[in-house]
Motif scaffolding. Structure first.
Motif, PDB file in Angstrom:
ATOM      1  N   HIS A   1      56.327  39.668  47.473  1.00 20.22           N
ATOM      2  CA  HIS A   1      57.752  39.957  47.622  1.00 20.22           C
ATOM      3  C   HIS A   1      58.529  39.102  46.639  1.00 20.22           C
ATOM      4  CE1 HIS A   1      61.739  40.458  49.406  1.00 20.22           C
ATOM      5  NE2 HIS A   1      61.237  41.482  50.089  1.00 20.22           N
ATOM      6  N   VAL A   2      59.551  39.669  46.031  1.00 18.07           N
ATOM      7  CA  VAL A   2      60.310  38.975  45.000  1.00 18.07           C
ATOM      8  C   VAL A   2      60.923  37.680  45.529  1.00 18.07           C
ATOM      9  CG1 VAL A   2      62.381  39.109  43.561  1.00 18.07           C
ATOM     10  CG2 VAL A   2      60.797  41.027  43.637  1.00 18.07           C
ATOM     11  N   ASN A   3      61.461  37.694  46.720  1.00 21.36           N
ATOM     12  CA  ASN A   3      62.235  36.550  47.209  1.00 21.36           C
ATOM     13  C   ASN A   3      61.388  35.410  47.766  1.00 21.36           C
ATOM     14  OD1 ASN A   3      64.658  37.812  46.557  1.00 21.36           O
ATOM     15  ND2 ASN A   3      64.726  38.903  48.512  1.00 21.36           N
ATOM     16  N   ASP A   4      60.134  35.677  48.080  1.00 26.36           N
ATOM     17  CA  ASP A   4      59.234  34.600  48.515  1.00 26.36           C
ATOM     18  C   ASP A   4      57.857  34.864  47.906  1.00 26.36           C
ATOM     19  OD1 ASP A   4      58.689  36.805  50.042  1.00 26.36           O
ATOM     20  OD2 ASP A   4      58.862  35.806  51.971  1.00 26.36           O
ATOM     21  N   PHE A   5      57.820  34.753  46.602  1.00 27.49           N
ATOM     22  CA  PHE A   5      56.664  35.190  45.820  1.00 27.49           C
ATOM     23  C   PHE A   5      55.387  34.484  46.248  1.00 27.49           C
ATOM     24  CE2 PHE A   5      54.003  34.962  41.938  1.00 27.49           C
ATOM     25  CZ  PHE A   5      53.815  36.320  41.733  1.00 27.49           C
ATOM     26  N   GLN A   6      55.386  33.154  46.239  1.00 26.61           N
ATOM     27  CA  GLN A   6      54.167  32.424  46.588  1.00 26.61           C
ATOM     28  C   GLN A   6      53.784  32.641  48.045  1.00 26.61           C
ATOM     29  OE1 GLN A   6      53.228  27.821  47.054  1.00 26.61           O
ATOM     30  NE2 GLN A   6      53.610  28.310  44.914  1.00 26.61           N
ATOM     31  N   LYS A   7      54.753  32.611  48.906  1.00 24.13           N
ATOM     32  CA  LYS A   7      54.501  32.755  50.334  1.00 24.13           C
ATOM     33  C   LYS A   7      53.854  34.096  50.661  1.00 24.13           C
ATOM     34  CE  LYS A   7      56.941  32.832  54.778  1.00 24.13           C
ATOM     35  NZ  LYS A   7      58.272  32.728  55.428  1.00 24.13           N
ATOM     36  N   SER A   8      54.295  35.165  49.992  1.00 24.09           N
ATOM     37  CA  SER A   8      53.822  36.518  50.300  1.00 24.09           C
ATOM     38  C   SER A   8      52.695  36.982  49.383  1.00 24.09           C
ATOM     39  CB  SER A   8      54.988  37.506  50.197  1.00 24.09           C
ATOM     40  OG  SER A   8      55.508  37.527  48.867  1.00 24.09           O
ATOM     41  N   PHE A   9      52.309  36.163  48.434  1.00 21.24           N
ATOM     42  CA  PHE A   9      51.329  36.541  47.410  1.00 21.24           C
ATOM     43  C   PHE A   9      49.981  36.893  48.041  1.00 21.24           C
ATOM     44  CE2 PHE A   9      48.144  35.812  44.199  1.00 21.24           C
ATOM     45  CZ  PHE A   9      48.726  36.187  43.002  1.00 21.24           C
ATOM     46  N   SER A  10      49.416  38.038  47.641  1.00 21.63           N
ATOM     47  CA  SER A  10      48.083  38.409  48.109  1.00 21.63           C
ATOM     48  C   SER A  10      47.319  39.072  46.978  1.00 21.63           C
ATOM     49  CB  SER A  10      48.151  39.332  49.326  1.00 21.63           C
ATOM     50  OG  SER A  10      48.722  40.577  48.963  1.00 21.63           O
ATOM     51  N   LEU A  11      45.993  39.014  47.075  1.00 16.95           N
ATOM     52  CA  LEU A  11      45.102  39.613  46.089  1.00 16.95           C
ATOM     53  C   LEU A  11      44.157  40.579  46.788  1.00 16.95           C
ATOM     54  CD1 LEU A  11      44.059  36.502  43.966  1.00 16.95           C
ATOM     55  CD2 LEU A  11      45.434  38.427  43.158  1.00 16.95           C
ATOM     56  N   LYS A  12      43.876  41.688  46.144  1.00 19.10           N
ATOM     57  CA  LYS A  12      42.881  42.624  46.658  1.00 19.10           C
ATOM     58  C   LYS A  12      41.499  42.113  46.287  1.00 19.10           C
ATOM     59  CE  LYS A  12      41.553  47.503  46.624  1.00 19.10           C
ATOM     60  NZ  LYS A  12      41.863  48.851  46.054  1.00 19.10           N
ATOM     61  N   ASN A  13      40.649  41.957  47.282  1.00 19.98           N
ATOM     62  CA  ASN A  13      39.273  41.498  47.079  1.00 19.98           C
ATOM     63  C   ASN A  13      39.203  40.222  46.229  1.00 19.98           C
ATOM     64  OD1 ASN A  13      38.263  43.773  48.510  1.00 19.98           O
ATOM     65  ND2 ASN A  13      38.398  45.008  46.641  1.00 19.98           N
ATOM     66  N   PRO A  14      39.823  39.142  46.666  1.00 19.96           N
ATOM     67  CA  PRO A  14      39.817  37.903  45.860  1.00 19.96           C
ATOM     68  C   PRO A  14      38.429  37.292  45.769  1.00 19.96           C
ATOM     69  CG  PRO A  14      40.702  37.463  48.035  1.00 19.96           C
ATOM     70  CD  PRO A  14      40.530  38.956  47.944  1.00 19.96           C
ATOM     71  N   SER A  15      38.163  36.608  44.666  1.00 22.08           N
ATOM     72  CA  SER A  15      36.923  35.856  44.507  1.00 22.08           C
ATOM     73  C   SER A  15      36.943  34.644  45.425  1.00 22.08           C
ATOM     74  CB  SER A  15      36.782  35.396  43.052  1.00 22.08           C
ATOM     75  OG  SER A  15      37.821  34.464  42.745  1.00 22.08           O
ATOM     76  N   GLU A  16      35.798  33.955  45.521  1.00 22.77           N
ATOM     77  CA  GLU A  16      35.732  32.764  46.353  1.00 22.77           C
ATOM     78  C   GLU A  16      36.721  31.697  45.884  1.00 22.77           C
ATOM     79  OE1 GLU A  16      34.066  32.092  49.240  1.00 22.77           O
ATOM     80  OE2 GLU A  16      33.747  34.258  49.144  1.00 22.77           O
ATOM     81  N   LEU A  17      36.865  31.575  44.565  1.00 22.66           N
ATOM     82  CA  LEU A  17      37.800  30.584  44.032  1.00 22.66           C
ATOM     83  C   LEU A  17      39.237  30.948  44.386  1.00 22.66           C
ATOM     84  CD1 LEU A  17      36.228  29.915  40.527  1.00 22.66           C
ATOM     85  CD2 LEU A  17      36.243  28.383  42.491  1.00 22.66           C
ATOM     86  N   ASN A  18      39.582  32.206  44.270  1.00 22.52           N
ATOM     87  CA  ASN A  18      40.948  32.611  44.611  1.00 22.52           C
ATOM     88  C   ASN A  18      41.184  32.605  46.118  1.00 22.52           C
ATOM     89  OD1 ASN A  18      42.396  33.053  42.134  1.00 22.52           O
ATOM     90  ND2 ASN A  18      41.009  34.750  41.720  1.00 22.52           N
ATOM     91  N   LYS A  19      40.127  32.847  46.898  1.00 19.20           N
ATOM     92  CA  LYS A  19      40.257  32.675  48.349  1.00 19.20           C
ATOM     93  C   LYS A  19      40.616  31.231  48.683  1.00 19.20           C
ATOM     94  CE  LYS A  19      37.105  36.298  50.012  1.00 19.20           C
ATOM     95  NZ  LYS A  19      35.784  36.555  50.667  1.00 19.20           N
ATOM     96  N   ALA A  20      39.977  30.300  47.955  1.00 20.98           N
ATOM     97  CA  ALA A  20      40.274  28.883  48.183  1.00 20.98           C
ATOM     98  C   ALA A  20      41.725  28.572  47.849  1.00 20.98           C
ATOM     99  CB  ALA A  20      39.329  28.010  47.358  1.00 20.98           C
ATOM    100  N   LEU A  21      42.233  29.146  46.763  1.00 22.78           N
ATOM    101  CA  LEU A  21      43.645  28.929  46.404  1.00 22.78           C
ATOM    102  C   LEU A  21      44.583  29.521  47.443  1.00 22.78           C
ATOM    103  CD1 LEU A  21      43.808  29.474  42.541  1.00 22.78           C
ATOM    104  CD2 LEU A  21      44.149  27.347  43.800  1.00 22.78           C
ATOM    105  N   LEU A  22      44.247  30.699  47.959  1.00 25.77           N
ATOM    106  CA  LEU A  22      45.092  31.312  48.989  1.00 25.77           C
ATOM    107  C   LEU A  22      45.061  30.477  50.267  1.00 25.77           C
ATOM    108  CD1 LEU A  22      44.134  35.050  48.399  1.00 25.77           C
ATOM    109  CD2 LEU A  22      46.376  34.021  47.981  1.00 25.77           C
ATOM    110  N   ASN A  23      43.899  29.929  50.592  1.00 26.03           N
ATOM    111  CA  ASN A  23      43.794  29.042  51.751  1.00 26.03           C
ATOM    112  C   ASN A  23      44.626  27.789  51.549  1.00 26.03           C
ATOM    113  OD1 ASN A  23      42.798  27.892  54.195  1.00 26.03           O
ATOM    114  ND2 ASN A  23      41.211  26.829  53.059  1.00 26.03           N
ATOM    115  N   LEU A  24      44.565  27.226  50.350  1.00 25.29           N
ATOM    116  CA  LEU A  24      45.384  26.055  50.027  1.00 25.29           C
ATOM    117  C   LEU A  24      46.863  26.393  50.147  1.00 25.29           C
ATOM    118  CD1 LEU A  24      45.896  23.221  48.889  1.00 25.29           C
ATOM    119  CD2 LEU A  24      45.615  24.185  46.598  1.00 25.29           C
ATOM    120  N   ARG A  25      47.255  27.562  49.656  1.00 29.24           N
ATOM    121  CA  ARG A  25      48.659  27.985  49.789  1.00 29.24           C
ATOM    122  C   ARG A  25      49.083  28.006  51.247  1.00 29.24           C
ATOM    123  NH1 ARG A  25      50.300  33.414  49.573  1.00 29.24           N
ATOM    124  NH2 ARG A  25      48.510  33.690  50.964  1.00 29.24           N
TER     125      ARG A  25
END
Length: 396
Positions: free
Chosen positions: A127-151
């Motif tokens: 979402h434009v107004n809360d980009f990081q908060k709402s950010f999601s990836l389709k089928n993220p790699s293990e590394l990107n899963k870790a970043l999303l978990n950190l977020r």
């Protein structure tokens, strides 16, 4: 008709599979929700150094994408990356610098770190107004899963300890409450960095602990991270930068170190060597100033009762004041009832060589030493210090 041996056929199949894999298309695209009439552009930013991670205006812009009216966008000039590399995706309104990152409040951050490698296909929704908060990836790699978990950890910690809080900074108690809240917030990110097996997500956590690169209150964290990644990622340039930053000459005296044997000039005009005045069980080295509100509260509400209860049981307190006005210093000591323990100062204010020797810049600060001068703990204040000393004395 010629025939190929089975071994050759298998070899050709393997080569073909590798070539097909290497030629798999790279794609980085997405869709933004909440678009209004205002023009939005998406940028792909590469931090070149560890210090550039999560820092405004320093990362290198390597690609950009226009956001279509339906919110879709696609990067068209993706770099070749044989190894995983950290990028930051940022959205900007018209007139903003491409590499401006909103780092103060993760609830409204306009960027999100991702890990990219050639051959990956990443599809983003946000979402434009809360980009990081709402950010999601389709089928993220293990590394990107870790970043999303950190977020998620970052957002939860911010909401728990910092969101909506307003401290009156001229109030010494509230100032210390703010520092304690920040430390609690940082601790959640530190736990992630200490536990994760993934280097790049750990580096993001390290930078989120302090985007302004201030680690004086948590220097042991830097040392642990250096030790960890020297074992696991010794050749990475960021490991080398981290370990340079965590060199002993750049950090305050650490827990586990022997505190320097300082020669101190007392308020009585006498001079002492610190090692000769250590308590039989415990010594608190207190760094304070007459002009420091939280320090004055600590004197009256914490150090006075500690001295009263535990001085006869082996507790020593040695205070050092960052003073330039001798009269103000003596008046504060008298008003706070802090004259029972050693009070020292060179009357050089912030220019005192003592701070350079122990590499401290911020007060109030303290170091808690055992009978041999080894640092057991540091920067514990208020009720937490009262409880710490009480528990330690019970165990001795």
């Amino acid at each position: 008709m010629k025939t190929f041996p089975i071994k050759n056929t298998i070899y050709l199949i393997l080569i073909t599979s590798i070539l097909i894999a290497c030629q798999s298309p790279s794609e980085l695209s997405g869709k933004l929700e909440g678009l209004e009439k205002e023009a939005i552009k998406v940028y792909l930013i590469q931090p070149e150094t560890l210090g550039e991670v999560a820092t405004s205006y320093l990362g290198t812009v390597i690609d950009s994408a226009e956001v279509n009216s339906d919110g879709s966008f696609k990067f068209g000039n993706l770099p070749i990356a044989e190894e995983p590399v950290l990028f930051e995706i940022a959205i900007q309104q018209s007139g903003k610098a491409p590499n401006y990152l909103q780092t103060e409040n993760p609830m409204h951050s306009n960027y999100m770190p991702i890990i990219w490698q050639s051959g990956m296909s990443l599809q983003i929704t946000a979402h434009v107004n809360d980009f990081q908060k709402s950010f999601s990836l389709k089928n993220p790699s293990e590394l990107n899963k870790a970043l999303l978990n950190l977020r998620d950890i970052n957002l939860k910690a911010y909401q728990t300890y910092l969101e909506g809080k307003q401290w009156q900074l001229e109030d010494g108690i509230q100032l210390m409450e703010k520092e304690h809240a920040i430390l609690q917030y940082q601790t959640e990110l530190i736990k992630f960095a200490d536990a994760t097996p993934h280097f790049l997500p750990a580096m993001v956590a390290l930078r989120w602990v302090s985007p302004v690169n201030y680690y004086e209150r948590v220097p042991e964290f830097l040392v642990r991270q250096c030790d960890k990644w020297q074992q696991n990622q010794p050749e990475h340039a960021w490991t080398k930068q981290l370990c340079e930053q965590s060199a002993p000459s750049n950090l305050p005296v650490l827990v586990g170190d022997v505190f320097p044997n300082l020669q101190l000039s007392l308020i009585t005009k006498d001079t002492i060597n610190l090692n000769e005045q250590l308590g039989k069980k415990l010594t608190i080295i207190d760094l304070w100033a007459s002009w420091c509100g939280p320090c004055r509260i600590e004197n009256r509400n914490v150090l006075v009762p500690l001295w009263k209860d535990y001085n006869n049981q082996g507790l020593q307190i040695i205070a050092y004041g960052l003073e330039s006005d001798e009269s103000a210093w003596k008046t504060a000591v008298e008003k706070d009832g802090a004259g029972s323990w050693f009070q020292a100062s060179d009357l050089l204010g912030d220019d005192t060589p003592i701070l350079k020797k122990i590499r401290v810049q911020t007060i109030p600060a303290n170091f808690i030493l055992d009978e041999n001068g080894v640092v057991l703990a540091k920067n514990i204040h208020g009720d937490a210090l009262l409880a710490w000393v009480k528990n330690y004395m019970k165990e001795q």
